[in-house]
Motif scaffolding. Structure first.
Motif, PDB file in Angstrom:
ATOM      1  N   VAL A  94      41.890  41.052  43.199  1.00 14.67           N
ATOM      2  CA  VAL A  94      40.711  41.034  44.143  1.00 14.67           C
ATOM      3  C   VAL A  94      39.794  41.849  44.135  1.00 14.67           C
ATOM      4  O   VAL A  94      39.647  43.062  43.831  1.00 14.67           O
ATOM      5  N   ILE A  95      38.359  41.042  44.047  1.00 17.39           N
ATOM      6  CA  ILE A  95      37.108  41.675  44.107  1.00 17.39           C
ATOM      7  C   ILE A  95      36.722  41.912  45.699  1.00 17.39           C
ATOM      8  O   ILE A  95      36.781  40.915  46.254  1.00 17.39           O
ATOM      9  N   ALA A  96      36.398  43.091  46.120  1.00 16.08           N
ATOM     10  CA  ALA A  96      36.067  43.295  47.251  1.00 16.08           C
ATOM     11  C   ALA A  96      34.708  43.587  47.793  1.00 16.08           C
ATOM     12  O   ALA A  96      34.233  44.562  47.180  1.00 16.08           O
ATOM     13  N   VAL A  97      33.960  43.159  48.649  1.00 17.92           N
ATOM     14  CA  VAL A  97      32.719  43.387  49.009  1.00 17.92           C
ATOM     15  C   VAL A  97      32.893  43.823  50.317  1.00 17.92           C
ATOM     16  O   VAL A  97      33.162  43.309  51.403  1.00 17.92           O
ATOM     17  N   THR A  98      32.154  45.076  50.486  1.00 18.38           N
ATOM     18  CA  THR A  98      32.340  45.800  51.864  1.00 18.38           C
ATOM     19  C   THR A  98      31.206  45.656  52.699  1.00 18.38           C
ATOM     20  O   THR A  98      29.979  45.725  52.198  1.00 18.38           O
TER      21      THR A  98
END
Length: 231
Positions: A94-98
């Motif tokens: 999972v690539i997470a953008v905050t």
């Protein structure tokens, strides 16, 4: 290789948004966190987040997640960072953008937040969060401190009417240190973005403290152009 097969053969990853949601209440900067309902790590504390849907941009996904949890729209929100470590999420790649968001706690939907198992905790109460969420919080605090040096973000966190001690208290919570009262007052009034009201807050003393509110036009101009505010 055709364009179709080029995309077909490319690796597929999940994309998530994680929201670091700040509020200010009882003189404390607080964070909205939830108890995770799904495995892996069901029951552990987590930031508020979700997966980006096919028809959404990451900004739209973050706005949806915020509305689902708080009931609020048009929240002050800023994209922060992308986390792409291979094994950061034990469930899948999972690539997470905050995003960090600033909201007035009194205006959010408490019942909705409760339905999602969400709780407001002061920074000193934050437990160990799942995956790399504690790192995300650290990065958000760093960005928030940089932001308040150049933009007056207090309007997003304070009630419409507030005292100068309340405003100073907010800055102290963001910086996590005490600020000189006279110096703060002098600098904040020199910005010429506050309107002094006739009303007083008498909750802390008989004499009371004058209430202020932001001059919206001057405030918005300063938000666009920025300023230097170091303590």
């Amino acid at each position: 290789m055709s364009m179709h097969s080029f995309y077909e053969n490319a690796p597929k990853h999940l994309v998530a948004v994680d929201c670091i949601i700040f509020g200010f209440e009882d003189g404390k900067l607080k964070l909205l966190i939830i108890k995770r309902k799904v495995d892996p790590m069901a029951g552990a504390w987590s930031l508020v987040g979700g997966f980006v849907q096919d028809e959404e941009s990451t900004d739209e996904a973050a706005a949806r997640v915020l509305k689902q949890t708080t009931g609020m729209e048009n929240i002050y929100m800023d994209q922060l960072h992308t986390y792409g470590e291979v094994n950061r999420d034990t469930g899948s790649r999972v690539i997470a953008v905050t995003y960090y968001a600033l909201i007035r706690i009194k205006e959010h939907d408490r019942l909705l937040a409760n339905e999602h198992g969400a709780h407001w905790l002061s920074l000193h109460q934050i437990p160990e969060l799942i995956f790399d969420h504690n790192l995300m919080l650290q990065e958000a605090m760093k960005r928030l401190r940089e932001k308040v040096r150049f933009h007056p973000v207090g309007f997003e966190l304070l009630p419409e009417k507030f005292t100068l001690p309340q405003l100073r208290n907010l800055y102290e919570e963001i910086y996590q240190r005490e600020l000189d009262k006279r110096n703060f007052r002098k600098k904040i009034l020199a910005m010429n973005i506050l309107e002094k009201l006739e009303e007083k807050d008498k909750t802390s003393s008989k004499k009371g403290a004058h209430l202020y509110r932001f001059d919206k036009q001057k405030y918005e101009l300063l938000m666009e152009t920025g300023f230097g505010f170091t303590m």
